[in-house]
Design an enzyme around this catalytic site. Structure first.
Site, PDB file in Angstrom:
ATOM      1  N   VAL A  37       0.292  -1.338   0.166  1.00  0.00           N
ATOM      2  CA  VAL A  37       0.149  -0.002  -0.315  1.00  0.00           C
ATOM      3  C   VAL A  37       0.624   1.297  -0.761  1.00  0.00           C
ATOM      4  O   VAL A  37       0.329   2.368  -0.645  1.00  0.00           O
ATOM      5  CB  VAL A  37      -0.683   0.051   1.603  1.00  0.00           C
ATOM      6  CG1 VAL A  37      -1.678   1.462   1.362  1.00  0.00           C
ATOM      7  CG2 VAL A  37      -2.003  -1.376   1.421  1.00  0.00           C
ATOM      8  N   VAL A  87     -10.871  -0.582   6.252  1.00  0.00           N
ATOM      9  CA  VAL A  87     -11.718  -1.839   6.726  1.00  0.00           C
ATOM     10  C   VAL A  87     -12.230  -1.237   5.417  1.00  0.00           C
ATOM     11  O   VAL A  87     -12.764  -0.356   4.530  1.00  0.00           O
ATOM     12  CB  VAL A  87     -13.079  -1.331   7.075  1.00  0.00           C
ATOM     13  CG1 VAL A  87     -14.003  -2.544   7.453  1.00  0.00           C
ATOM     14  CG2 VAL A  87     -13.134  -1.099   8.859  1.00  0.00           C
ATOM     15  N   GLY A  93     -10.856  -1.581   1.779  1.00  0.00           N
ATOM     16  CA  GLY A  93      -9.524  -1.679   0.787  1.00  0.00           C
ATOM     17  C   GLY A  93     -10.635  -0.316   0.411  1.00  0.00           C
ATOM     18  O   GLY A  93     -10.480   0.906   0.730  1.00  0.00           O
ATOM     19  N   ILE A 141     -13.760   0.546  -0.288  1.00  0.00           N
ATOM     20  CA  ILE A 141     -14.758   0.682  -0.587  1.00  0.00           C
ATOM     21  C   ILE A 141     -14.911   2.721   0.414  1.00  0.00           C
ATOM     22  O   ILE A 141     -14.531   2.080   1.678  1.00  0.00           O
ATOM     23  CB  ILE A 141     -15.572  -0.184  -0.347  1.00  0.00           C
ATOM     24  CG1 ILE A 141     -15.061  -1.590  -1.281  1.00  0.00           C
ATOM     25  CG2 ILE A 141     -16.967   0.456   0.068  1.00  0.00           C
ATOM     26  CD1 ILE A 141     -15.656  -2.893  -0.496  1.00  0.00           C
ATOM     27  N   GLU A 178      -2.284 -10.346   4.817  1.00  0.00           N
ATOM     28  CA  GLU A 178      -1.216  -9.479   5.961  1.00  0.00           C
ATOM     29  C   GLU A 178       0.003  -9.690   5.825  1.00  0.00           C
ATOM     30  O   GLU A 178       0.689 -11.429   5.076  1.00  0.00           O
ATOM     31  CB  GLU A 178      -1.885 -10.035   7.136  1.00  0.00           C
ATOM     32  CG  GLU A 178      -3.449  -9.051   7.234  1.00  0.00           C
ATOM     33  CD  GLU A 178      -3.837  -7.471   6.789  1.00  0.00           C
ATOM     34  OE1 GLU A 178      -2.469  -7.047   7.524  1.00  0.00           O
ATOM     35  OE2 GLU A 178      -4.315  -7.331   6.271  1.00  0.00           O
ATOM     36  N   ASP A 231      -8.188 -10.797  11.703  1.00  0.00           N
ATOM     37  CA  ASP A 231      -8.495  -9.707  10.712  1.00  0.00           C
ATOM     38  C   ASP A 231      -9.589  -9.138  10.114  1.00  0.00           C
ATOM     39  O   ASP A 231     -10.299  -7.912  10.418  1.00  0.00           O
ATOM     40  CB  ASP A 231      -7.487  -9.776   8.836  1.00  0.00           C
ATOM     41  CG  ASP A 231      -7.373  -8.420   8.009  1.00  0.00           C
ATOM     42  OD1 ASP A 231      -6.996  -7.170   7.843  1.00  0.00           O
ATOM     43  OD2 ASP A 231      -8.932  -8.235   7.497  1.00  0.00           O
ATOM     44  N   LYS A 290     -11.703  -5.835  11.829  1.00  0.00           N
ATOM     45  CA  LYS A 290     -12.490  -4.643  10.916  1.00  0.00           C
ATOM     46  C   LYS A 290     -13.698  -4.488  11.814  1.00  0.00           C
ATOM     47  O   LYS A 290     -14.686  -3.376  11.597  1.00  0.00           O
ATOM     48  CB  LYS A 290     -12.688  -4.981   9.753  1.00  0.00           C
ATOM     49  CG  LYS A 290     -11.028  -5.009   9.033  1.00  0.00           C
ATOM     50  CD  LYS A 290     -11.442  -5.539   7.784  1.00  0.00           C
ATOM     51  CE  LYS A 290      -9.965  -5.886   6.811  1.00  0.00           C
ATOM     52  NZ  LYS A 290      -9.219  -6.740   5.673  1.00  0.00           N
ATOM     53  N   GLY A 301      -5.405  -4.991  -2.027  1.00  0.00           N
ATOM     54  CA  GLY A 301      -4.421  -4.952  -3.064  1.00  0.00           C
ATOM     55  C   GLY A 301      -3.975  -3.181  -2.450  1.00  0.00           C
ATOM     56  O   GLY A 301      -4.819  -2.544  -1.976  1.00  0.00           O
TER      57      GLY A 301
HETATM   58  P1  NAP Z   1       3.700  -4.395   3.884  1.00  0.00           P
HETATM   59  O1  NAP Z   1       3.521  -4.496   2.276  1.00  0.00           O
HETATM   60  O2  NAP Z   1       4.557  -5.817   4.330  1.00  0.00           O
HETATM   61  O3  NAP Z   1       4.807  -3.318   3.757  1.00  0.00           O
HETATM   62  C1  NAP Z   1       4.887  -2.995   5.191  1.00  0.00           C
HETATM   63  C2  NAP Z   1       5.497  -2.026   5.360  1.00  0.00           C
HETATM   64  O4  NAP Z   1       6.093  -1.332   6.264  1.00  0.00           O
HETATM   65  C3  NAP Z   1       7.081  -2.512   4.253  1.00  0.00           C
HETATM   66  O5  NAP Z   1       7.066  -1.461   3.567  1.00  0.00           O
HETATM   67  C4  NAP Z   1       8.442  -2.650   5.249  1.00  0.00           C
HETATM   68  O6  NAP Z   1       9.256  -2.453   5.078  1.00  0.00           O
HETATM   69  C5  NAP Z   1       7.436  -1.513   6.184  1.00  0.00           C
HETATM   70  N1  NAP Z   1       7.991  -1.826   7.966  1.00  0.00           N
HETATM   71  C6  NAP Z   1       7.243  -2.967   8.265  1.00  0.00           C
HETATM   72  N2  NAP Z   1       8.519  -2.606   9.546  1.00  0.00           N
HETATM   73  C7  NAP Z   1       8.491  -1.871   9.437  1.00  0.00           C
HETATM   74  C8  NAP Z   1       9.862  -1.620  10.270  1.00  0.00           C
HETATM   75  N3  NAP Z   1      10.312  -1.867  12.248  1.00  0.00           N
HETATM   76  N4  NAP Z   1      10.842  -0.318  10.399  1.00  0.00           N
HETATM   77  C9  NAP Z   1      10.368   0.245   9.074  1.00  0.00           C
HETATM   78  N5  NAP Z   1       9.914  -0.305   8.092  1.00  0.00           N
HETATM   79  C10 NAP Z   1       9.076  -1.355   7.693  1.00  0.00           C
HETATM   80  O7  NAP Z   1       1.936  -4.542   3.836  1.00  0.00           O
HETATM   81  P2  NAP Z   1       0.829  -3.707   3.444  1.00  0.00           P
HETATM   82  O8  NAP Z   1       0.144  -4.875   2.654  1.00  0.00           O
HETATM   83  O9  NAP Z   1       1.141  -2.514   2.771  1.00  0.00           O
HETATM   84  O10 NAP Z   1       0.186  -3.287   4.219  1.00  0.00           O
HETATM   85  C11 NAP Z   1       0.101  -2.036   5.351  1.00  0.00           C
HETATM   86  C12 NAP Z   1      -0.948  -1.696   6.079  1.00  0.00           C
HETATM   87  O11 NAP Z   1      -2.499  -1.334   5.194  1.00  0.00           O
HETATM   88  C13 NAP Z   1      -0.973  -3.013   7.034  1.00  0.00           C
HETATM   89  O12 NAP Z   1      -1.650  -2.449   8.393  1.00  0.00           O
HETATM   90  C14 NAP Z   1      -2.638  -3.459   5.953  1.00  0.00           C
HETATM   91  O13 NAP Z   1      -3.300  -4.164   7.490  1.00  0.00           O
HETATM   92  C15 NAP Z   1      -2.879  -2.186   5.760  1.00  0.00           C
HETATM   93  N6  NAP Z   1      -3.595  -2.762   4.552  1.00  0.00           N
HETATM   94  C16 NAP Z   1      -3.249  -3.543   3.828  1.00  0.00           C
HETATM   95  C17 NAP Z   1      -4.355  -3.568   2.741  1.00  0.00           C
HETATM   96  C18 NAP Z   1      -3.606  -4.733   1.462  1.00  0.00           C
HETATM   97  O14 NAP Z   1      -4.220  -5.223   0.894  1.00  0.00           O
HETATM   98  N7  NAP Z   1      -2.442  -4.811   1.535  1.00  0.00           N
HETATM   99  C19 NAP Z   1      -5.512  -3.408   2.198  1.00  0.00           C
HETATM  100  C20 NAP Z   1      -5.820  -2.475   3.831  1.00  0.00           C
HETATM  101  C21 NAP Z   1      -5.305  -2.145   4.284  1.00  0.00           C
HETATM  102  P3  NAP Z   1      10.225  -2.895   3.515  1.00  0.00           P
HETATM  103  O15 NAP Z   1       9.593  -3.003   2.509  1.00  0.00           O
HETATM  104  O16 NAP Z   1      11.908  -3.068   4.044  1.00  0.00           O
HETATM  105  O17 NAP Z   1      10.027  -5.134   4.556  1.00  0.00           O
HETATM  106  N1  HSE Z   2      -5.696  -8.916   4.766  1.00  0.00           N
HETATM  107  C1  HSE Z   2      -6.451  -7.695   4.639  1.00  0.00           C
HETATM  108  C2  HSE Z   2      -7.116  -8.510   3.186  1.00  0.00           C
HETATM  109  C3  HSE Z   2      -5.462  -6.767   3.906  1.00  0.00           C
HETATM  110  O1  HSE Z   2      -7.632  -9.441   2.837  1.00  0.00           O
HETATM  111  O2  HSE Z   2      -8.952  -8.434   3.136  1.00  0.00           O
HETATM  112  C4  HSE Z   2      -7.361  -5.613   3.451  1.00  0.00           C
HETATM  113  O3  HSE Z   2      -7.596  -5.009   4.663  1.00  0.00           O
END
Ligand code: NAP
Ligand code: HSE
Length: 427
Positions: A15, A131, A133, A135, A189, A200, A204, A301
């Site tokens: 993200v 919550v 994504g 939407i 996640e 998760d 939400k 996503g």
């Molecule tokens: P991700 O791809 O795992 O990215 C996490 C990022 O944070 C990475 O760049 C990681 O660094 C960095 N990071 C984590 N711990 C760190 C630390 N201690 N020090 C420095 N950097 C750190 O996760 P994501 O999917 O983007 O999700 C991020 C947030 O959005 C989460 O809360 C997730 O629940 C929420 N979310 C995600 C989605 C989804 O579809 N993916 C949708 C809605 C909400 P590195 O890149 O170097 O590992």
């Molecule tokens: N891991 C979460 C999902 C990301 O699959 O719905 C969006 O919050």
């Protein structure tokens, strides 16, 4: 002349990477549309050598540098997890910098304390992407529906599990292969246990319940069943019986308080939730005046989630420039949490039984004595044994639990192999 607002991002993964790329690539068009010059200042990551969707110059591994940077006016937290995300968000708020986050785990665990800090400092903490994504759901609940006496919030709020269940149901894909694909596509996640265990979705559901009913439920009090132990056979039986299995999150009021729960659910094939495929999410919001609203769209996503984050960033930037908190304050009352056993429910039950005279009568007797009415029964014999599938009529959850307890004690019942709740109609 557009007004400049400096943005610091904690996390440059799925993200955060999408958001950074969009802030850089769409800077001119955002400025034209909003009058805001959103300038990306820094992005904190763990591994500074990893290839990113945005230039290396922005990357740092020093998290505090992002929060404390004099050119950063607004902090976006996209790291995930409880710590150090919580401390960094508090540090930013204490410094009078608004915060945008997509971190449902943290908001569910600590929402009221974080909102209080933000309110005390007169800045916003926005979490639209936490919550559903992409939407728009949080804002409608907090603003458009603030005057409605909501009765139920219910739907599919985890993209990864819906992606897995869809692939297993439609494509005959294995659970493991579908999960690996969801991870590759950036839906899951960092630790996908949070997705498949229902944690998760529970986080939400807690947020949705908090906004709908003004009660913030502790995570330990959310009834949670994941999809890890679902048997493929039950997906196939459900299909034969005209249902599809979905991981459904729900929150409503029962006689004891606000009940929040997440569990696999049999959804009739002609119900709108049955048509929600892949990583799409869909949430019904119900109330006496509004009837039933359905919010649906991409639930996970990088790109769709970054759109929701960007909307919050623009709102928070406007607020900064207006010099006032525009986001509504959130108030919560007590923690009157409803006991799930006071709910009304309907179950699909699969029993492995002896195929002998009197077995059906003994089983029917148990349901009768527990006060549960059976709606339909199917039997498939295999020599001396048989699989028996029952679907009950609506009744108290406590009575269903009692029936299952008594079934387990019957000699002729070799195993209560599955109990899956069946979707109830609009309350
Ligand atoms: P991700 O791809 O795992 O990215 C996490 C990022 O944070 C990475 O760049 C990681 O660094 C960095 N990071 C984590 N711990 C760190 C630390 N201690 N020090 C420095 N950097 C750190 O996760 P994501 O999917 O983007 O999700 C991020 C947030 O959005 C989460 O809360 C997730 O629940 C929420 N979310 C995600 C989605 C989804 O579809 N993916 C949708 C809605 C909400 P590195 O890149 O170097 O590992
Ligand atoms: N891991 C979460 C999902 C990301 O699959 O719905 C969006 O919050």
């Amino acid at each position: 002349m557009p007004m400049r607002v400096g943005i610091g991002i904690l996390g440059g993964g799925v993200v955060g990477g999408s958001l950074a790329r969009r802030l850089l690539g769409d800077r001119a068009s955002i400025s034209e549309k909003t009058g805001l010059d959103l300038e990306l200042v820094k992005v904190a990551v763990r591994d500074i050598d990893k290839d990113r969707a945005f230039p290396r110059d922005y990357v740092t591994h020093r998290l505090e540098e992002v929060v404390d940077h004099p050119d950063v006016d607004l902090v976006v937290e996209l790291m995930g997890g409880l710590e150090p995300a919580r401390s960094l968000i508090l540090r930013a708020l204490q410094a009078g910098k608004p915060v945008v986050t997509a971190n449902k785990e943290l908001v569910a665990a600590d929402g009221p304390a974080l909102f209080d800090t933000a309110a005390a400092k007169g800045v916003s903490l926005l979490f639209e992407a936490a919550v559903g994504g992409g939407i728009p759901l949080i804002r409608p609940l907090m603003e458009s529906l603030a005057g409605e006496r909501l009765t139920r919030v219910l739907g599919i709020v985890n993209g990864t599990t819906n992606f897995i269940l869809t692939a297993m149901d439609e494509g005959g894909t294995s659970y493991e292969a579908a999960l690996a694909e969801a991870q590759r596509l950036g839906f899951a996640e960092a630790d996908p246990t949070a997705d498949v265990s229902g944690a998760d979705a529970a986080a939400k559901a807690t947020i949705l319940a908090g906004l709908a009913f003004g009660v913030w439920v502790d995570q330990g009090q959310v009834h949670r069943e994941g999809i890890e132990r679902l048997d493929r056979g039950d997906l196939a039986f459900a299909r034969q019986l005209g249902y599809v299995v979905k991981l459904v999150a729900a929150a409503d009021r029962n006689p004891t308080g606000v009940s929040v729960r997440v569990h696999p659910t049999l959804v009739p094939r002609d119900h709108p939730l049955a048509a929600i495929r892949g990583a799409t999410n869909a949430v019904f919001v119900e109330g006496p005046a509004i009837g039933q609203l359905l919010f649906s769209g991409p639930g996970a996503g990088g790109e769709p989630t970054a759109t929701a984050v960007l909307g919050d960033v623009i709102d928070a930037a406007r607020e900064l420039l207006a010099g006032a908190q525009v986001a509504p304050r959130i108030r919560f009352n007590d923690r009157a949490v409803g006991d799930i056993t006071s709910n009304t429910t309907r179950w699909y039950i699969r029993l492995e039984v002896a195929d002998a005279p009197g077995v059906l009568a003994a089983i029917a007797g148990v349901f009768g004595s527990a006060g549960v009415s059976i709606a339909s029964v199917w039997q498939e014999g295999r020599g001396d044994d048989a699989t028996l599938i029952l679907i009950t009529h609506e009744g108290p959850e406590s009575a269903h639990r009692e029936a299952v307890k008594q079934l387990m004690a019957l000699d002729v019942v070799k195993q209560v192999a599955a109990t899956i709740r069946v979707l109830l109609p609009e309350s």
